[in-house]
Scaffold this motif. Sequence first.
Motif, PDB file in Angstrom:
ATOM      1  N   THR A  31       0.871  -1.165   0.000  1.00 47.00           N
ATOM      2  CA  THR A  31       0.000   0.000   0.000  1.00 47.00           C
ATOM      3  C   THR A  31       0.909   1.216   0.000  1.00 47.00           C
ATOM      4  O   THR A  31       2.079   1.142   0.407  1.00 47.00           O
ATOM      5  CB  THR A  31      -0.926   0.059   1.233  1.00 47.00           C
ATOM      6  N   VAL A  41       1.172  -5.589   2.618  1.00 47.41           N
ATOM      7  CA  VAL A  41      -0.061  -6.259   3.018  1.00 47.41           C
ATOM      8  C   VAL A  41      -0.084  -7.599   2.283  1.00 47.41           C
ATOM      9  O   VAL A  41       0.641  -7.789   1.304  1.00 47.41           O
ATOM     10  CB  VAL A  41      -1.343  -5.459   2.688  1.00 47.41           C
ATOM     11  N   THR A  42      -0.900  -8.488   2.758  1.00 47.57           N
ATOM     12  CA  THR A  42      -1.047  -9.788   2.100  1.00 47.57           C
ATOM     13  C   THR A  42      -2.522 -10.043   1.844  1.00 47.57           C
ATOM     14  O   THR A  42      -3.357  -9.770   2.707  1.00 47.57           O
ATOM     15  CB  THR A  42      -0.471 -10.916   2.977  1.00 47.57           C
ATOM     16  N   ILE A  43      -2.812 -10.545   0.656  1.00 46.50           N
ATOM     17  CA  ILE A  43      -4.168 -10.956   0.305  1.00 46.50           C
ATOM     18  C   ILE A  43      -4.167 -12.482   0.232  1.00 46.50           C
ATOM     19  O   ILE A  43      -3.324 -13.080  -0.437  1.00 46.50           O
ATOM     20  CB  ILE A  43      -4.606 -10.385  -1.059  1.00 46.50           C
ATOM     21  N   LEU A  55      -7.558  -9.952   4.046  1.00 45.13           N
ATOM     22  CA  LEU A  55      -6.549  -8.909   3.988  1.00 45.13           C
ATOM     23  C   LEU A  55      -5.771  -8.926   5.291  1.00 45.13           C
ATOM     24  O   LEU A  55      -6.345  -8.719   6.356  1.00 45.13           O
ATOM     25  CB  LEU A  55      -7.218  -7.546   3.786  1.00 45.13           C
ATOM     26  N   ASP A  57      -3.133  -7.029   7.280  1.00 43.69           N
ATOM     27  CA  ASP A  57      -2.583  -5.677   7.303  1.00 43.69           C
ATOM     28  C   ASP A  57      -2.129  -5.357   8.720  1.00 43.69           C
ATOM     29  O   ASP A  57      -2.947  -5.222   9.620  1.00 43.69           O
ATOM     30  CB  ASP A  57      -3.651  -4.687   6.844  1.00 43.69           C
ATOM     31  N   LEU A  73     -12.180  -7.147  -3.751  1.00 49.21           N
ATOM     32  CA  LEU A  73     -11.070  -6.196  -3.883  1.00 49.21           C
ATOM     33  C   LEU A  73     -11.542  -4.773  -3.598  1.00 49.21           C
ATOM     34  O   LEU A  73     -10.868  -4.020  -2.899  1.00 49.21           O
ATOM     35  CB  LEU A  73     -10.446  -6.288  -5.277  1.00 49.21           C
ATOM     36  N   ALA A  76     -11.840  -4.286   0.103  1.00 50.46           N
ATOM     37  CA  ALA A  76     -10.513  -4.173   0.731  1.00 50.46           C
ATOM     38  C   ALA A  76      -9.900  -2.811   0.437  1.00 50.46           C
ATOM     39  O   ALA A  76      -9.315  -2.181   1.333  1.00 50.46           O
ATOM     40  CB  ALA A  76      -9.599  -5.287   0.236  1.00 50.46           C
ATOM     41  N   ARG A  77     -10.021  -2.363  -0.807  1.00 50.54           N
ATOM     42  CA  ARG A  77      -9.474  -1.049  -1.167  1.00 50.54           C
ATOM     43  C   ARG A  77     -10.162   0.060  -0.371  1.00 50.54           C
ATOM     44  O   ARG A  77      -9.505   0.979   0.128  1.00 50.54           O
ATOM     45  CB  ARG A  77      -9.640  -0.795  -2.663  1.00 50.54           C
ATOM     46  N   LEU A  87      -4.107   0.530  -2.394  1.00 48.57           N
ATOM     47  CA  LEU A  87      -3.593  -0.813  -2.611  1.00 48.57           C
ATOM     48  C   LEU A  87      -2.933  -0.867  -3.982  1.00 48.57           C
ATOM     49  O   LEU A  87      -3.533  -0.481  -4.986  1.00 48.57           O
ATOM     50  CB  LEU A  87      -4.725  -1.836  -2.531  1.00 48.57           C
TER      51      LEU A  87
END
Length: 160
Positions: A31, A41-43, A55, A57, A73, A76-77, A87
């Motif tokens: 990010t 971050v990890t998805i 997510l 974070d 998505l 999350a954004r 992101l």
Amino acid sequence: MVDMDSRFEQDRSSDSDLPQPQWTEEIGLQTVDPDGRVQPVTIYVGQPSAAVVALLDGGSLTEISGTDYLDCLSQARRQLERDGRLLCCQGARPDVHPSGQLRQFTNGRQAYVRFPDARGEVRATVDILDPASPEDVVSLDDQRAAVIRAWNAQHPGSQI
């Protein structure tokens, strides 16, 4: 919120009869904030038959479900944007947007890259969860505005 240590547990015992998602992919992304600071971050992506991501974070894991991966998505954004961060993924570029048909066929995972002068030509597709450079991404609102501008430029008689 889910405890970070339990993110890969399958079919956890709980009061709910709903099965827990099985993570099929782990995608490392970044990010960027307005000052240019980059944070990892990890998805985590659920099975293709369901639209669920998580997510990770800063030690906090949030599970997000939606109608498809693009919906996940976007959620999350929006969450990251409330903290002033963008992101850095292909799905956050202003020139990336799916058609309804592509979105349906890929469960929202693929989108087209718009080329300003490429009318009628075959368009490239990208995985919306693939990494993108911090300088290439915009907010959800800016992305929507770019899509509307592009549509109006290509279809001057039918403004949206």
